[in-house]
Design a protein around this motif. Structure first.
Motif, mmCIF file in Angstrom:
data_model
loop_
_atom_site.group_PDB
_atom_site.id
_atom_site.type_symbol
_atom_site.label_atom_id
_atom_site.label_comp_id
_atom_site.label_asym_id
_atom_site.label_seq_id
_atom_site.Cartn_x
_atom_site.Cartn_y
_atom_site.Cartn_z
ATOM 1 N N PRO A 134 -12.727 -5.779 -3.872
ATOM 2 C CA PRO A 134 -12.851 -4.322 -3.915
ATOM 3 C C PRO A 134 -13.557 -3.875 -5.187
ATOM 4 N N VAL A 135 -14.364 -2.820 -5.075
ATOM 5 C CA VAL A 135 -15.100 -2.278 -6.218
ATOM 6 C C VAL A 135 -14.622 -0.851 -6.474
ATOM 7 N N PRO A 155 -10.664 -0.668 8.823
ATOM 8 C CA PRO A 155 -9.620 -0.009 8.028
ATOM 9 C C PRO A 155 -9.119 -0.825 6.845
ATOM 10 N N GLU A 156 -9.239 -2.144 6.922
ATOM 11 C CA GLU A 156 -8.754 -2.968 5.820
ATOM 12 C C GLU A 156 -9.581 -2.780 4.547
ATOM 13 N N ILE A 194 -5.824 9.820 6.225
ATOM 14 C CA ILE A 194 -4.423 9.995 6.624
ATOM 15 C C ILE A 194 -3.633 8.713 6.434
ATOM 16 N N GLU A 195 -4.162 7.598 6.920
ATOM 17 C CA GLU A 195 -3.377 6.362 6.886
ATOM 18 C C GLU A 195 -3.224 5.802 5.484
ATOM 19 N N ASN A 196 -4.107 6.206 4.567
ATOM 20 C CA ASN A 196 -4.035 5.717 3.192
ATOM 21 C C ASN A 196 -3.557 6.772 2.201
ATOM 22 N N THR A 197 -3.348 7.997 2.660
ATOM 23 C CA THR A 197 -2.937 9.121 1.821
ATOM 24 C C THR A 197 -3.798 9.221 0.561
ATOM 25 N N VAL A 259 0.888 -6.729 3.704
ATOM 26 C CA VAL A 259 -0.287 -6.311 2.946
ATOM 27 C C VAL A 259 -1.528 -6.916 3.564
ATOM 28 N N VAL A 260 -2.679 -6.354 3.239
ATOM 29 C CA VAL A 260 -3.972 -6.851 3.704
ATOM 30 C C VAL A 260 -4.498 -7.831 2.670
ATOM 31 N N ASN A 261 -4.842 -9.029 3.109
ATOM 32 C CA ASN A 261 -5.391 -10.043 2.227
ATOM 33 C C ASN A 261 -6.852 -10.292 2.575
ATOM 34 N N PRO A 262 -7.700 -10.576 1.582
ATOM 35 C CA PRO A 262 -9.108 -10.873 1.888
ATOM 36 C C PRO A 262 -9.240 -12.161 2.681
#
Length: 263
Positions: A134-135, A155-156, A194-197, A259-262
């Motif tokens: 992520p940047v 979305p991830e 919405i999903e990430n607020t 959690v989302v992992n790369p």
């Protein structure tokens, strides 16, 4: 803090594009913006991409980026813009550059997901990012995450930025027109917010290359500002207290169980 959305219609003339960018940044800065976001391919664009996308690519410290840095320094703002970055003889990188009054290149994000849908094949001319991390960058006491155009459909990408502390996600784009495409643009931006607020700021090229419709959506999914089909500039408030307020009511980030992992 205030964020400027600058919807322009880039052409194959870098000088013309620089003039449009400069005028848009000047307008946003005059309205109090501290960060100004421009579209994907702000440096160079065509209705139908061709080999000139590779030929016209420049390094991150090349003439175009250096001149944009000069605009940022003159107006005293952070500028986020899309360019074609030279990375090899056969393909370019589709890169979002962050430049500030102090730093030519605060950071840069190379597009991860290339547009291989709706009959397009971006990978013919564009090399996907090899680094999938992520940047993000900080400005005005807030943290901003970066993604580009087609990344919106994954979305991830946004969730990983939020896991790294993003308060807002900036999405420079050149969202191609087509059946239901404008509806997809607005629906997906609202969904990601919405999903990430978080605040979601989508800035597109103006028609006819893109659908335009640049917008800012707040963490509750409310569209707080929106442009239509014409080039234009608008400035919005991105408020840390609004994020905190929404997350007290909708604690979905803390309620999740994985959690989302790369990859």
């Amino acid at each position: 803090m205030k964020v400027g959305l600058a919807q322009i219609a880039s052409t194959s003339s870098k000088q013309e594009n620089l003039s449009m960018l400069s005028a848009a940044v000047r307008s946003a800065a005059a309205d109090g913006a501290e960060v100004v976001v421009l579209p994907e391919f702000a440096m160079y664009n065509l209705p139908v991409p061709d080999s000139s996308f590779v030929e016209e690519a420049e390094p991150l410290d090349g003439p175009f980026a250096t001149r944009v840095h000069g605009v940022a320094a003159r107006e005293g703002v952070v500028v986020v813009f899309g360019m074609l970055e030279s990375v090899g003889a056969d393909r370019a990188a589709n890169t979002i550059v962050v430049t500030s009054p102090a730093d030519l290149s605060v950071t840069a994000y190379r597009k991860i997901h290339l547009y291989e849908a709706f009959g397009a094949s971006e990978s013919t001319l564009i090399q996907p990012a090899e680094d999938l991390a992520p940047v993000l960058f900080d400005a005005g006491g807030l943290r901003f995450g970066l993604n580009t155009c087609y990344d919106l459909r994954f979305p991830e990408v946004a969730r990983r930025l939020v896991d790294e502390g993003a308060d807002a996600v900036l999405l420079p784009a050149s969202w191609a027109p087509g059946s239901r495409k404008e509806d997809h643009w607005s629906t997906l931006i609202r969904a990601r917010a919405i999903e990430n607020t978080v605040y979601y700021v989508g800035v597109g090229q103006a028609p006819p290359i893109s659908v335009g419709n640049s917008m800012c959506v707040d963490p509750m999914g409310v569209v707080i500002a929106q442009l239509g089909e014409q080039p234009g500039v608008m400035v919005v408030d991105v408020d840390a207290e609004r994020i905190a307020q929404v997350r007290r009511v909708n604690p979905c980030l803390t309620d999740r169980r994985f959690v989302v992992n790369p990859a």
